[in-house]
Enzyme design. Structure first.
Site, PDB file in Angstrom:
ATOM      1  N   SER A 188      38.572  91.976  65.600  1.00 31.36           N
ATOM      2  CA  SER A 188      37.794  93.231  65.629  1.00 31.36           C
ATOM      3  C   SER A 188      36.849  93.192  66.817  1.00 31.36           C
ATOM      4  O   SER A 188      36.442  92.107  67.259  1.00 31.36           O
ATOM      5  CB  SER A 188      36.975  93.363  64.352  1.00 31.36           C
ATOM      6  N   TYR A 211      30.076  90.004  58.584  1.00 34.21           N
ATOM      7  CA  TYR A 211      31.415  90.514  58.935  1.00 34.21           C
ATOM      8  C   TYR A 211      31.726  90.167  60.399  1.00 34.21           C
ATOM      9  O   TYR A 211      32.807  89.654  60.706  1.00 34.21           O
ATOM     10  CB  TYR A 211      31.503  92.027  58.706  1.00 34.21           C
TER      11      TYR A 211
HETATM   12  P1  NDP Z   1      42.373  98.626  54.607  1.00 35.52           P
HETATM   13  O1  NDP Z   1      41.292  98.494  53.606  1.00 35.52           O
HETATM   14  O2  NDP Z   1      43.090  99.917  54.715  1.00 35.52           O
HETATM   15  O3  NDP Z   1      43.453  97.453  54.420  1.00 35.52           O
HETATM   16  C1  NDP Z   1      43.059  96.129  54.139  1.00 35.52           C
HETATM   17  C2  NDP Z   1      44.256  95.341  53.653  1.00 35.52           C
HETATM   18  O4  NDP Z   1      43.844  93.976  53.447  1.00 35.52           O
HETATM   19  C3  NDP Z   1      44.814  95.873  52.354  1.00 35.52           C
HETATM   20  O5  NDP Z   1      46.218  95.897  52.426  1.00 35.52           O
HETATM   21  C4  NDP Z   1      44.348  94.848  51.332  1.00 35.52           C
HETATM   22  O6  NDP Z   1      45.323  94.696  50.296  1.00 35.52           O
HETATM   23  C5  NDP Z   1      44.329  93.583  52.171  1.00 35.52           C
HETATM   24  N1  NDP Z   1      43.495  92.544  51.582  1.00 35.52           N
HETATM   25  C6  NDP Z   1      42.150  92.533  51.417  1.00 35.52           C
HETATM   26  N2  NDP Z   1      41.781  91.427  50.752  1.00 35.52           N
HETATM   27  C7  NDP Z   1      42.925  90.736  50.488  1.00 35.52           C
HETATM   28  C8  NDP Z   1      43.195  89.514  49.811  1.00 35.52           C
HETATM   29  N3  NDP Z   1      42.220  88.775  49.240  1.00 35.52           N
HETATM   30  N4  NDP Z   1      44.470  89.079  49.742  1.00 35.52           N
HETATM   31  C9  NDP Z   1      45.473  89.807  50.291  1.00 35.52           C
HETATM   32  N5  NDP Z   1      45.288  90.983  50.923  1.00 35.52           N
HETATM   33  C10 NDP Z   1      44.008  91.427  51.009  1.00 35.52           C
HETATM   34  O7  NDP Z   1      41.681  98.275  56.016  1.00 35.52           O
HETATM   35  P2  NDP Z   1      42.311  98.082  57.489  1.00 35.52           P
HETATM   36  O8  NDP Z   1      43.761  98.377  57.491  1.00 35.52           O
HETATM   37  O9  NDP Z   1      41.439  98.819  58.410  1.00 35.52           O
HETATM   38  O10 NDP Z   1      42.052  96.530  57.709  1.00 35.52           O
HETATM   39  C11 NDP Z   1      43.049  95.625  58.134  1.00 35.52           C
HETATM   40  C12 NDP Z   1      42.417  94.582  59.043  1.00 35.52           C
HETATM   41  O11 NDP Z   1      41.924  95.236  60.207  1.00 35.52           O
HETATM   42  C13 NDP Z   1      41.237  93.833  58.443  1.00 35.52           C
HETATM   43  O12 NDP Z   1      41.325  92.472  58.811  1.00 35.52           O
HETATM   44  C14 NDP Z   1      40.019  94.484  59.115  1.00 35.52           C
HETATM   45  O13 NDP Z   1      38.923  93.602  59.187  1.00 35.52           O
HETATM   46  C15 NDP Z   1      40.614  94.789  60.478  1.00 35.52           C
HETATM   47  N6  NDP Z   1      39.924  95.792  61.260  1.00 35.52           N
HETATM   48  C16 NDP Z   1      39.739  97.074  60.781  1.00 35.52           C
HETATM   49  C17 NDP Z   1      39.104  98.009  61.559  1.00 35.52           C
HETATM   50  C18 NDP Z   1      38.821  99.391  61.078  1.00 35.52           C
HETATM   51  O14 NDP Z   1      37.942 100.073  61.659  1.00 35.52           O
HETATM   52  N7  NDP Z   1      39.528  99.893  60.066  1.00 35.52           N
HETATM   53  C19 NDP Z   1      38.652  97.676  62.927  1.00 35.52           C
HETATM   54  C20 NDP Z   1      38.888  96.319  63.319  1.00 35.52           C
HETATM   55  C21 NDP Z   1      39.520  95.430  62.524  1.00 35.52           C
HETATM   56  P3  NDP Z   1      44.997  94.602  48.722  1.00 35.52           P
HETATM   57  O15 NDP Z   1      43.635  95.194  48.500  1.00 35.52           O
HETATM   58  O16 NDP Z   1      46.120  95.350  48.077  1.00 35.52           O
HETATM   59  O17 NDP Z   1      45.056  93.139  48.448  1.00 35.52           O
HETATM   60  C1  8X3 Z   2      35.770  97.049  61.969  1.00 36.85           C
HETATM   61  C2  8X3 Z   2      35.118  97.654  63.160  1.00 36.85           C
HETATM   62  O1  8X3 Z   2      32.867  98.241  64.175  1.00 36.85           O
HETATM   63  O2  8X3 Z   2      33.257  98.877  61.861  1.00 36.85           O
HETATM   64  O3  8X3 Z   2      36.194  95.770  62.269  1.00 36.85           O
HETATM   65  O4  8X3 Z   2      32.857  96.586  62.442  1.00 36.85           O
HETATM   66  S1  8X3 Z   2      33.445  97.828  62.888  1.00 36.85           S
END
Ligand code: NDP
Ligand code: 8X3
Length: 245
Positions: A132, A145
């Site tokens: 991120s 985070y």
């Molecule tokens: P979502 O909440 O849409 O998806 C998160 C996913 O992670 C879900 O499929 C969830 O599945 C899974 N997950 C969470 N905890 C667990 C666990 N303990 N075991 C297995 N699976 C898990 O968010 P995003 O798609 O945005 O996030 C995906 C990644 O991208 C993350 O690592 C996030 O930090 C990163 N990210 C997101 C950004 C954003 O602005 N959205 C920006 C930068 C990075 P389930 O709950 O079914 O287990």
């Molecule tokens: C998620 C992006 O800027 O909300 O990783 O932390 S931010």
């Protein structure tokens, strides 16, 4: 040739988009998440299996089942992750911090340490990490985070050094703001608050990030894209976002 691609956290957002993109390429997919009921809708041809990255036994079962079903793993996409709340350090209670560190750092390590030896034995592979911009720049209320995402950078560097000569590629794809369920999870189901994060601006969509992952994985085997930082045009850093409202 069809690759075996494993995606963690494929039940939503970025992970689901990555799965759909690889599925369209004809690759063999293994998808994991806690909400398994969502997985078959993401990619009907995929092998779907329960995965909680915070539970070592669940990770063990998941990795074993994926290899039994789809053979040696060519690509591991470590996507599962979350933010929980915006507690500041002086007033935080610690529960959310543990959940973030256990999921984003230790969970990723538990999966990766079980997959890497297979990649090495099978002549190589590609480990993709969804980091991120929070790992590049901290913000108020995001210390833990951001720390959990920053921690992925030395982990990636160490894997590159420790697998040198083994044909293992390691790529970190580090997005800015992406419109997924991320903020709903961060604010514990408060959709109104989550919507405000993306209001009046043009965030990335999950497909934008998936395309970066595909680009990195589709490079020739001798090319390793180290880090891809991808942000919305309307975002300069985690706290500077251009909004029209
Ligand atoms: P979502 O909440 O849409 O998806 C998160 C996913 O992670 C879900 O499929 C969830 O599945 C899974 N997950 C969470 N905890 C667990 C666990 N303990 N075991 C297995 N699976 C898990 O968010 P995003 O798609 O945005 O996030 C995906 C990644 O991208 C993350 O690592 C996030 O930090 C990163 N990210 C997101 C950004 C954003 O602005 N959205 C920006 C930068 C990075 P389930 O709950 O079914 O287990
Ligand atoms: C998620 C992006 O800027 O909300 O990783 O932390 S931010």
């Amino acid at each position: 040739m069809s690759r075996h691609v494993v995606v963690t956290g494929a039940s939503s957002g970025i992970g689901a988009a990555i799965a759909r993109h690889f599925a369209r390429k004809g690759d063999r997919l293994s998808l994991g998440a806690r909400r398994t009921e969502r997985l078959p809708e993401v990619a009907p041809s995929a092998f779907c299996h329960q995965l909680d990255v915070c539970d070592a036994a669940s990770v063990e079962r998941f990795v074993a089942a994926t290899i039994a079903k789809n053979g040696p793993i060519d690509v591991l996409v470590n996507n599962a992750g979350l933010a929980r709340g915006t507690e500041q350090i002086a007033t935080g209670e610690g529960v959310a911090w543990r959940e973030m560190i256990e999921t984003n750092v230790l969970g990723l390590l538990e999966v990766t340490r079980r997959v890497l030896p297979h990649m090495i034995d099978n002549g190589g592979g590609h480990v993709v990490v969804i980091g991120s911009i929070a790992g590049h720049k901290a913000y108020v209320g995001g210390g833990v985070y951001c720390g959990s995402k920053r921690a992925l950078q030395p982990i990636c560097e160490a894997i590159r050094m420790e697998t040198l000569g083994k044909n293992v590629r390691v790529t970190s794809v580090d997005p800015g703001m992406v419109d997924t369920e991320f903020s709903v999870v961060r604010f514990s189901g408060d959709k109104e608050r989550a919507e405000k994060v993306y209001a009046g601006t043009r965030p990335l969509v999950a497909d934008d990030v998936a395309e970066c992952v595909l680009f990195a994985v589709d490079r020739p085997a001798h090319v390793n894209l180290d880090t891809i930082v991808v942000m919305p045009t309307d975002q300069a850093n985690p706290q500077m976002v251009h909004r029209t409202n």
